[in-house]
Design an enzyme around this catalytic site. Structure first.
Site, short mmCIF file in Angstrom:
data_model
loop_
_atom_site.label_atom_id
_atom_site.label_comp_id
_atom_site.label_asym_id
_atom_site.label_seq_id
_atom_site.Cartn_x
_atom_site.Cartn_y
_atom_site.Cartn_z
N LEU A 11 0.81 -1.22 0.00
CA LEU A 11 0.00 0.00 0.00
C LEU A 11 0.84 1.28 0.00
O LEU A 11 1.90 1.33 0.62
CB LEU A 11 -0.93 0.00 1.22
CG LEU A 11 -1.87 -1.22 1.33
CD1 LEU A 11 -2.72 -1.12 2.59
CD2 LEU A 11 -2.75 -1.36 0.09
N GLY A 14 -1.65 6.48 -2.59
CA GLY A 14 -2.78 6.37 -3.53
C GLY A 14 -3.86 5.45 -2.97
O GLY A 14 -5.05 5.79 -2.95
N HIS A 15 -3.44 4.29 -2.47
CA HIS A 15 -4.39 3.36 -1.85
C HIS A 15 -5.06 4.02 -0.63
O HIS A 15 -6.27 3.89 -0.43
CB HIS A 15 -3.68 2.10 -1.37
CG HIS A 15 -3.08 1.26 -2.44
ND1 HIS A 15 -1.72 1.03 -2.53
CD2 HIS A 15 -3.64 0.57 -3.47
CE1 HIS A 15 -1.48 0.23 -3.57
NE2 HIS A 15 -2.63 -0.05 -4.16
P1 AMP Z 1 -3.50 -1.98 -7.15
O1 AMP Z 1 -3.09 -2.38 -5.76
O2 AMP Z 1 -2.39 -1.41 -7.96
O3 AMP Z 1 -4.28 -3.04 -7.85
O4 AMP Z 1 -4.51 -0.77 -6.97
C1 AMP Z 1 -5.64 -0.88 -6.16
C2 AMP Z 1 -6.51 0.33 -6.37
O5 AMP Z 1 -5.77 1.50 -6.04
C3 AMP Z 1 -6.96 0.49 -7.83
O6 AMP Z 1 -8.32 0.94 -7.84
C4 AMP Z 1 -6.02 1.55 -8.33
O7 AMP Z 1 -6.57 2.30 -9.41
C5 AMP Z 1 -5.83 2.40 -7.12
N1 AMP Z 1 -4.59 3.18 -7.21
C6 AMP Z 1 -3.35 2.69 -7.46
N2 AMP Z 1 -2.46 3.69 -7.53
C7 AMP Z 1 -3.16 4.84 -7.33
C8 AMP Z 1 -2.80 6.24 -7.29
N3 AMP Z 1 -1.56 6.66 -7.49
N4 AMP Z 1 -3.78 7.13 -7.05
C9 AMP Z 1 -5.06 6.73 -6.87
N5 AMP Z 1 -5.46 5.44 -6.89
C10 AMP Z 1 -4.52 4.52 -7.12
#
Ligand code: AMP
Length: 280
Positions: A11, A14-15
């Site tokens: 995490l 963004g998360h």
């Molecule tokens: P992931 O763990 O990469 O699968 O991402 C999980 C969620 O977090 C997904 O909905 C992504 O779009 C969101 N996410 C990942 N990186 C960011 C970021 N920099 N800003 C906003 N949301 C993000």
């Protein structure tokens, strides 16, 4: 109200912004649930499934600090049970598991065709399958996704509408590093002089945005694509995978780009594949 944030863990800020958005949606009495699962069916055979960064202990601590009510971190054998254990194998449609234990996949057939879908065959089939499963396990009222994965969010919204999932999808804005690089668990791969080169994605977006803003009429997409190719080429370790201009809702490619058109690109920085996107 149950607010749900599906993630693959490792995490970052963004998360955490998604967790806070889920908390805001649910109000004081609401519960926030996070899933942490590196879903094998959304990775291609040559992709980074084995090396994808994982640190559950750290993630759980972050969730505790953020006041998350529950974390769901399943094992592969819980998500994809198999008679021979959970062995992932490849097929023409994408990665799958032992058919004797697991044989149902969810496929969105329209919005998944271009961009990430074209560059990563079978990827969205894995995403829609796991997200549908997670929705049925968690039974959320609201699920929050990041605009970082714009195409993914559009596909999930379509799946929810098409399959009558009784929940609302919220899309939260992209959180960026101070130099404009979109936060990503994969940024961990960018060591030494690779990290500053990741800024070419954001730089490309800014140059295009500026070009579109000062143009008196819509700009031809091929012209902008050529400009992006130039910008990416200037970073020695960068290789453009694709750049696309499209309608933000239908994802239909645009040949003429104007204010309101959406832009997305994928760039390899060394072996690390990064994505970014923006409304222009
Ligand atoms: P992931 O763990 O990469 O699968 O991402 C999980 C969620 O977090 C997904 O909905 C992504 O779009 C969101 N996410 C990942 N990186 C960011 C970021 N920099 N800003 C906003 N949301 C993000």
């Amino acid at each position: 109200c149950i607010g749900f944030v599906p993630t693959m863990g490792y995490l970052h800020a963004g998360h955490l912004s998604l967790l806070r958005a889920a908390r805001r949606r649910g109000g004081k009495a609401g519960k926030v649930v996070v899933s942490i699962y590196v879903n094998p069916t959304q990775f291609g055979p040559k992709e980074d499934f084995p090396s994808y960064p994982r640190d559950l202990k750290r993630d759980l601590n972050l969730c505790r600090t953020e006041g998350v009510d529950a974390v769901f971190a399943p094992r592969d054998k819980e998500m994809y049970p198999g008679k021979t254990g959970s062995r992932r194998c490849e097929s023409a449609d994408g990665p799958r598991f032992d058919k004797r234990g697991y044989s149902t996949y969810v496929v969105e057939e329209q919005l998944s065709q271009g961009m990430e879908g074209a560059a990563r065959p079978g990827h969205f089939r894995g995403v829609t399958t796991v997200v549908a499963k997670l929705f049925n396990i968690v039974l959320p009222d609201v699920a929050v996704f990041g605009a970082k994965d714009w195409q993914q969010a559009a596909i999930i919204k379509r799946m929810v509408a098409d399959l009558n999932f009784p929940l609302k999808i919220v899309v939260a804005p992209i959180v960026r590093e101070p130099d404009g690089v979109a936060m990503s668990s994969r940024n961990k791969y960018l060591v030494g002089n690779l990290r500053p080169q990741a800024a070419v994605l954001r730089r490309s977006i800014q140059v295009v945005r500026q070009t579109v803003a000062i143009a008196k009429k819509p700009v031809f997409a091929p012209k902008l694509k050529a400009r992006v190719r130039q910008i990416v080429k200037a970073a020695p370790a960068a290789r453009l995978d694709y750049v696309e201009f499209f309608d933000p809702e239908t994802l239909k490619p645009a040949t003429k780009v104007a204010h309101g058109t959406h832009m997305a690109l994928a760039v390899f920085i060394g072996k690390t594949r990064l994505i970014d996107n923006s409304w222009l």
